[in-house]
Write an enzyme that holds these catalytic residues in place. Structure first.
Site, PDB file in Angstrom:
ATOM      1  CG  HIS A  17      43.842  70.136  39.043  1.00  0.00           C
ATOM      2  ND1 HIS A  17      43.709  68.771  39.113  1.00  0.00           N
ATOM      3  CD2 HIS A  17      45.164  70.399  39.202  1.00  0.00           C
ATOM      4  CE1 HIS A  17      44.902  68.226  39.306  1.00  0.00           C
ATOM      5  NE2 HIS A  17      45.804  69.190  39.367  1.00  0.00           N
ATOM      6  CG  HIS A  18      43.368  75.903  38.691  1.00  0.00           C
ATOM      7  ND1 HIS A  18      43.280  76.362  37.398  1.00  0.00           N
ATOM      8  CD2 HIS A  18      44.550  75.247  38.784  1.00  0.00           C
ATOM      9  CE1 HIS A  18      44.375  76.015  36.742  1.00  0.00           C
ATOM     10  NE2 HIS A  18      45.165  75.332  37.556  1.00  0.00           N
ATOM     11  CE  LYS A  75      45.273  69.698  35.167  1.00  0.00           C
ATOM     12  NZ  LYS A  75      46.567  70.115  34.637  1.00  0.00           N
ATOM     13  CG  ASN A 133      52.107  67.018  41.527  1.00  0.00           C
ATOM     14  OD1 ASN A 133      52.805  67.813  42.161  1.00  0.00           O
ATOM     15  ND2 ASN A 133      50.824  66.884  41.741  1.00  0.00           N
ATOM     16  N   GLY A 177      52.766  83.269  33.264  1.00  0.00           N
ATOM     17  CA  GLY A 177      51.621  82.480  33.730  1.00  0.00           C
ATOM     18  C   GLY A 177      51.594  82.334  35.243  1.00  0.00           C
ATOM     19  NE  ARG A 178      46.554  79.556  36.324  1.00  0.00           N
ATOM     20  CZ  ARG A 178      45.725  79.633  35.268  1.00  0.00           C
ATOM     21  NH1 ARG A 178      44.876  80.626  35.188  1.00  0.00           N
ATOM     22  NH2 ARG A 178      45.722  78.707  34.335  1.00  0.00           N
ATOM     23  N   GLY A 201      47.791  65.367  34.450  1.00  0.00           N
ATOM     24  CA  GLY A 201      48.985  64.536  34.222  1.00  0.00           C
ATOM     25  C   GLY A 201      49.329  63.756  35.480  1.00  0.00           C
TER      26      GLY A 201
END
Ligand code: NAD
Length: 256
Positions: free
Chosen positions: A141-142, A145, A113, A11-12, A151
């Site tokens: 966020h991007h 998501k 985070n 994943g990213r 969170g």
């Protein structure tokens, strides 16, 4: 030297962590685990399941997969006494129970985070909260998501709530009575603190905490421009975590 496995390694975040940790002297990335084959291995091996790993070759599992992947990581780490660092967000109550259950047999650090700036922003927000009447959180966020609100924003709301409770205070009630469009005032984080979620291409992870009081406002803003912003915090957690049972939530307590 700590030997790491990254679950969600294709994943990213998994790819960003693999690249970064393959260059940090006191870590070795031994395997990337994912249901999909990663684009880059950064010198590690690829497995489609944690169960294919040889436990003796692993010290810590870092999880940036999805909530089901977290349950697999928790189960595997608990049965093999390996430290677990969880960055994945959006866990259900049952999935969270799997994590707390695992922490009774091994060490787990879970944080919504890992960027140091975001941790400090929460500290500053907790300091400010008792001095203002109102607070609202905007998280941005991007557009890939899958969970909302973030969170991070929920942890921020909890930190503010705890600070207010300690000071014997509460945010003023929302006066809005008429909604021309439902949802216009965002989601209530449970203590009257509103969270507004924005999803746009080009963003990474950003948050504004807006305080208002008589005649003044205070905005605390944090920006993660790049996934490298999470590396230092994950490294702190991975250095700390071991097979000694226990759950550490957030990395605030791990910062000097
Ligand atoms: P992504 O979708 O790019 O990557 C997730 C990867 O997990 C994918 O490659 C997917 O194939 C894999 N996967 C799915 N199910 C799996 C399973 N059961 N077992 C193993 N792998 C599985 O997502 P991302 O942007 O990399 O984010 C991953 C998670 O990390 C999200 O929950 C995100 O909110 C969270 N995140 C946390 C922080 C933090 O600081 N805590 C920062 C950024 C992102």
């Amino acid at each position: 030297m700590k030997r790491l496995v990254i679950n969600g390694g294709a994943g990213r975040m998994g790819q960003a962590m693999a690249q970064a940790f393959s260059q940090i002297a006191d870590f070795a990335v031994v395997a990337l685990v994912d249901v999909h084959e990663p684009a880059n291995l950064f010198g590690a091996a690829y497995y489609s399941s944690l169960d294919a790993l040889e436990p003796d070759t692993v010290d810590v599992v870092i999880d940036f997969s999805n909530p089901n992947g977290v349950v697999s990581s928790a189960t595997w780490c608990a049965s093999h006494a390996k430290g677990l660092v969880i960055g994945t967000t959006g866990l259900s109550a049952d999935q969270r129970s799997a994590v707390t259950g695992a922490a009774s047999s091994t060490g787990v650090v879970m944080a919504s985070n890992f960027s140091l700036g975001a941790v400090l922003a929460d500290r500053f927000a907790a300091m400010a909260a008792p001095y203002f009447d109102r607070v609202e959180i905007i998280e941005l966020h991007h557009d890939k998501k899958v969970d909302a609100p973030s969170g991070t924003s929920q942890s921020t709301a909890q930190a503010i709530t705890a600070s207010l409770q300690k000071a014997g205070k509460a945010v003023l009630p929302d006066p809005t009575e008429k909604f021309s469009i439902e949802g216009a005032r965002g989601a209530d984080a449970g203590s009257g603190i509103k969270i507004h979620s924005v999803r746009l291409p080009g963003l990474v992870a950003h948050q504004e905490i807006l305080f208002g009081g008589p005649g003044e406002g205070l905005t605390i803003r944090h920006d993660s421009y790049d996934r490298q912003s999470f590396v230092q915090g994950v490294a702190i957690a991975a250095r700390f975590v071991s097979s000694v049972p226990g759950l550490v939530e957030g990395i605030d307590s791990l910062l000097d």
